[in-house]
Design a protein around this motif. Structure first.
Motif, PDB file in Angstrom:
ATOM      1  N   GLY A  77      -8.385 -10.184  -3.711  1.00  0.00           N
ATOM      2  CA  GLY A  77      -9.522 -10.003  -2.797  1.00  0.00           C
ATOM      3  C   GLY A  77      -8.348  -9.484  -1.555  1.00  0.00           C
ATOM      4  N   VAL A  78      -8.748  -9.660  -0.078  1.00  0.00           N
ATOM      5  CA  VAL A  78      -7.991  -9.443   1.035  1.00  0.00           C
ATOM      6  C   VAL A  78      -7.733 -11.038   1.411  1.00  0.00           C
ATOM      7  N   TYR A  79      -6.685 -11.480   1.802  1.00  0.00           N
ATOM      8  CA  TYR A  79      -6.362 -12.791   1.955  1.00  0.00           C
ATOM      9  C   TYR A  79      -6.004 -12.703   3.431  1.00  0.00           C
ATOM     10  N   THR A 120      -7.071  -4.654  -7.992  1.00  0.00           N
ATOM     11  CA  THR A 120      -5.677  -4.650  -7.766  1.00  0.00           C
ATOM     12  C   THR A 120      -5.020  -5.873  -8.419  1.00  0.00           C
ATOM     13  N   ASP A 121      -4.018  -6.462  -8.056  1.00  0.00           N
ATOM     14  CA  ASP A 121      -3.505  -7.708  -8.594  1.00  0.00           C
ATOM     15  C   ASP A 121      -3.445  -9.009  -7.728  1.00  0.00           C
ATOM     16  N   VAL A 122      -4.498  -8.923  -6.798  1.00  0.00           N
ATOM     17  CA  VAL A 122      -4.861 -10.169  -6.238  1.00  0.00           C
ATOM     18  C   VAL A 122      -6.434 -10.120  -5.942  1.00  0.00           C
ATOM     19  N   GLY A 164      -5.033   0.005  -9.447  1.00  0.00           N
ATOM     20  CA  GLY A 164      -3.683   0.254  -8.848  1.00  0.00           C
ATOM     21  C   GLY A 164      -2.655   0.177  -9.778  1.00  0.00           C
ATOM     22  N   GLY A 165      -1.265   0.282  -9.697  1.00  0.00           N
ATOM     23  CA  GLY A 165      -0.145   0.580 -10.450  1.00  0.00           C
ATOM     24  C   GLY A 165      -0.060  -0.687 -11.533  1.00  0.00           C
ATOM     25  N   ALA A 211      -3.204 -13.997   4.579  1.00  0.00           N
ATOM     26  CA  ALA A 211      -1.976 -13.123   4.634  1.00  0.00           C
ATOM     27  C   ALA A 211      -1.646 -12.706   3.059  1.00  0.00           C
ATOM     28  N   ASP A 212      -0.406 -12.058   3.228  1.00  0.00           N
ATOM     29  CA  ASP A 212      -0.051 -11.941   1.743  1.00  0.00           C
ATOM     30  C   ASP A 212       0.073 -13.146   0.784  1.00  0.00           C
ATOM     31  N   PRO A 213      -0.611 -13.212  -0.087  1.00  0.00           N
ATOM     32  CA  PRO A 213      -0.531 -14.420  -1.099  1.00  0.00           C
ATOM     33  C   PRO A 213       1.074 -14.596  -1.689  1.00  0.00           C
ATOM     34  N   ARG A 214       1.806 -13.365  -1.756  1.00  0.00           N
ATOM     35  CA  ARG A 214       2.766 -13.699  -2.498  1.00  0.00           C
ATOM     36  C   ARG A 214       3.904 -14.423  -1.195  1.00  0.00           C
ATOM     37  N   ALA A 237      -0.032  -5.007   5.561  1.00  0.00           N
ATOM     38  CA  ALA A 237      -0.703  -5.617   4.672  1.00  0.00           C
ATOM     39  C   ALA A 237      -1.025  -4.377   3.478  1.00  0.00           C
ATOM     40  N   LYS A 238      -0.245  -4.369   2.471  1.00  0.00           N
ATOM     41  CA  LYS A 238      -0.277  -3.197   1.737  1.00  0.00           C
ATOM     42  C   LYS A 238      -1.302  -2.940   0.711  1.00  0.00           C
ATOM     43  N   VAL A 239      -2.275  -4.078   0.839  1.00  0.00           N
ATOM     44  CA  VAL A 239      -3.525  -4.104  -0.288  1.00  0.00           C
ATOM     45  C   VAL A 239      -4.189  -3.014  -0.108  1.00  0.00           C
ATOM     46  N   LYS A 289     -11.107   2.178  -8.604  1.00  0.00           N
ATOM     47  CA  LYS A 289      -9.769   2.470  -8.183  1.00  0.00           C
ATOM     48  C   LYS A 289      -8.953   1.324  -8.846  1.00  0.00           C
TER      49      LYS A 289
HETATM   50  P1  ADP Z   1      -1.909  -1.702  -6.091  1.00  0.00           P
HETATM   51  O1  ADP Z   1      -0.711  -1.447  -7.065  1.00  0.00           O
HETATM   52  O2  ADP Z   1      -3.047  -2.291  -6.841  1.00  0.00           O
HETATM   53  O3  ADP Z   1      -2.226  -0.675  -5.259  1.00  0.00           O
HETATM   54  P2  ADP Z   1      -0.602  -2.881  -4.140  1.00  0.00           P
HETATM   55  O4  ADP Z   1       0.860  -3.869  -4.522  1.00  0.00           O
HETATM   56  O5  ADP Z   1      -0.394  -1.644  -3.461  1.00  0.00           O
HETATM   57  O6  ADP Z   1      -1.363  -2.861  -5.436  1.00  0.00           O
HETATM   58  O7  ADP Z   1      -1.249  -4.028  -3.047  1.00  0.00           O
HETATM   59  C1  ADP Z   1      -1.548  -5.444  -3.498  1.00  0.00           C
HETATM   60  C2  ADP Z   1      -0.740  -6.323  -2.933  1.00  0.00           C
HETATM   61  O8  ADP Z   1      -0.845  -6.374  -1.477  1.00  0.00           O
HETATM   62  C3  ADP Z   1      -0.782  -7.680  -3.319  1.00  0.00           C
HETATM   63  O9  ADP Z   1      -0.108  -8.164  -4.530  1.00  0.00           O
HETATM   64  C4  ADP Z   1      -0.182  -8.554  -2.083  1.00  0.00           C
HETATM   65  O10 ADP Z   1       1.318  -8.962  -2.683  1.00  0.00           O
HETATM   66  C5  ADP Z   1      -0.115  -7.620  -1.046  1.00  0.00           C
HETATM   67  N1  ADP Z   1      -0.727  -8.072   0.026  1.00  0.00           N
HETATM   68  C6  ADP Z   1      -0.249  -7.813   1.467  1.00  0.00           C
HETATM   69  N2  ADP Z   1      -0.867  -8.460   2.280  1.00  0.00           N
HETATM   70  C7  ADP Z   1      -2.132  -9.099   1.658  1.00  0.00           C
HETATM   71  C8  ADP Z   1      -3.543  -9.443   2.074  1.00  0.00           C
HETATM   72  N3  ADP Z   1      -3.359  -9.818   3.385  1.00  0.00           N
HETATM   73  N4  ADP Z   1      -4.332  -9.867   1.086  1.00  0.00           N
HETATM   74  C9  ADP Z   1      -3.945  -9.522  -0.242  1.00  0.00           C
HETATM   75  N5  ADP Z   1      -2.894  -8.763  -0.462  1.00  0.00           N
HETATM   76  C10 ADP Z   1      -1.910  -8.511   0.307  1.00  0.00           C
END
Ligand code: ADP
Ligand code: ASP
Ligand code: MG
Length: 433
Positions: free
Chosen positions: A194-196, A190-192, A9-10, A198-201, A225-227, A7
């Motif tokens: 993996g799963v962190y 996705t753009d990070v 993402g955007g 907390a949100d790395p942003r 956590a929208k990952v 998959k």
């Molecule tokens: P995609 O467009 O690939 O579906 P999303 O924007 O929906 O990507 O999800 C990825 C984003 O989720 C990351 O850029 C990050 O800011 C956010 N995010 C929130 N919590 C976490 C977390 N615990 N680990 C990783 N990313 C997270």
């Protein structure tokens, strides 16, 4: 030979260059001999752009007033069906472009919209649930050596109406396809990385997790956590889909979502999630008698509004106050429903606040450790942050606070729970004695 669902993402398909890079990545996986099904999102920003277009059209409401199309996806009303027709086009653009990019590299590929698969859903526009997938057509294409590219986030109801699965729904399409095809792995690019923790942003020194249990991931996702979209984790858990979150920008191991329970030494806290889009409503002076809660929440749930944290105060003078939270984009609708209910019940009034955030700490390790919640409250108190609502379960503690304190709260908790990049000790490694 393995069957893999990938998959993207955007952001991963945000430009033609990015789509070309995805085609290269798919070519690599294909080159390794695997059968590949790709599920893609709309190009970055496209779903928001489409929502905005619709929002700018004024609708005539039943009573002659002008009304705007909701800025979020909607589940009911005239606009709901058409919004889904509109929003589904975003993903349709990406599947065609990606197939063209794959063809340009000499790879056979074919695109499918959700309805063409078909991915059957219920008829709740904007929040549809997948009921059934018939993978026969996809299988036939895979057997003839094609890469199959499927539009995420969409399906079709029993009457042939196009539906969408809610924001972030492409994750769910991917995992559901993987379950239906009994794929060997589902990779969420996705753009990070993996799963962190907390949100790395928000927390620059958050740590990537090697692995996380599906149970914890489900909590983190549902708490903001929208990952991964929550439903995708539900699907993965239910059908035991091997699921990995990785970056489409840099190579790396990503994070594995595991399905075993309790056979590892678990860190106390897996991660911290936040949701900055909360709102709370209070109905004051409600007669304190049996049946009242159901009369309040019945109409709210009929409108497909999810209620989250609920507090009922101790009654005084045979009346009580009841507070609950909803997502901010459902605040106005919930408020008008509640105002009507208050009138019917003879309650005093309805007050609300739509500047709330929810911060949650999650970890299966909490089951065997007392005192996590009180540490959390202490950290917030030390920062002078007032807690407005609390809710707990076996593996999480959530608090509602003013949204202006969101970042401060997440960072302080991340630090105090020893989750920062260079923790004093790795909770997975027993300390040297
Ligand atoms: P995609 O467009 O690939 O579906 P999303 O924007 O929906 O990507 O999800 C990825 C984003 O989720 C990351 O850029 C990050 O800011 C956010 N995010 C929130 N919590 C976490 C977390 N615990 N680990 C990783 N990313 C997270
Ligand atoms: N394009 C949809 C959204 O922006 C679905 C997705 O990206 O998963 O929410
Ligand atoms: Mg997403």
């Amino acid at each position: 030979m393995a069957l893999v669902v990938e998959k993207y993402g955007g952001t991963s398909v945000g430009t033609l260059d990015r789509i070309d890079a995805v085609a290269d990545r798919v070519a690599r996986s294909r080159g390794a001999g695997d059968d590949i099904v790709v599920v893609v999102s709309a190009m970055a920003g496209e779903t928001d752009r489409l929502l905005d277009l619709a929002h700018n059209i004024k609708l005539e409401s039943g009573d002659g007033r002008e009304e705007k199309v909701a800025r979020s996806t909607a589940t009911t009303g005239v606009a709901a069906r058409e919004l889904d027709v509109l929003l589904s086009t975003g993903e349709q653009v990406t599947i065609a472009l990606l197939v063209l990019a794959l063809h340009s590299k000499g790879i056979q590929a074919k695109s499918y919209t959700g309805a063409q698969v078909p991915i059957q859903t219920d008829s709740i526009y904007g929040k549809a649930r997948i009921l059934d997938i018939d993978p026969a057509n996809v299988r036939t294409d895979l057997e003839t050596g094609k890469v199959v590219v499927i539009a995420g986030f969409q399906g079709v109801d029993v009457d042939g109406n196009i539906t969408t699965l809610g924001r972030g729904g492409t994750d769910t399409t991917a995992v559901a396809m993987a379950a239906s095809l009994q794929a060997d792995e589902c990779r969420i690019y996705t753009d990070v990385e993996g799963v962190y923790t907390a949100d790395p942003r928000i927390v620059p020194n958050a740590r990537r997790l090697e692995r996380i249990t599906a149970e914890e991931m489900l909590e983190l996702a549902s708490l903001g956590a929208k990952v991964l979209q929550t439903r995708s984790v539900e699907f993965a858990g239910k059908y035991h889909v091997p699921l990995r979150v990785l970056s489409s920008f840099v190579d790396g191991p990503g994070t594995l979502i595991t399905h075993e329970v309790g056979d590892m030494e678990q860190p106390l806290i897996a991660g911290i999630a936040y949701n900055g889009d909360e709102a709370k409503l209070t109905i004051r002076g409600v007669p304190d008698q049996p049946g009242v809660a159901s009369r309040i929440f019945g109409p709210i749930s009929k409108a497909h509004i999810n209620v989250d944290m609920i507090i009922q105060n101790v009654g005084l003078d045979q009346t009580t106050d009841l507070t609950f939270t909803v997502k901010r984009d459902e605040y106005e609708t919930a408020r008008s429903i509640l105002t009507q209910v208050a009138e019917d019940l003879g309650a005093h009034d309805v007050v609300g606040d739509n500047t709330l955030a929810k911060i949650s700490i999650v970890g299966v390790g909490m089951r065997s450790h007392a005192g996590i919640a009180s540490t959390m409250f202490e950290v917030l108190a030390n920062e002078g942050i007032n807690i407005e609502l609390i809710s707990t379960s076996e593996i999480k503690v959530s608090v509602g606070i003013a949204d202006k304190y969101l970042e401060l709260a997440v960072r302080s908790l991340h630090k105090e729970f020893n989750l920062d990049t260079t923790p004093l000790e790795d909770p997975l490694e027993p300390a040297e004695s």
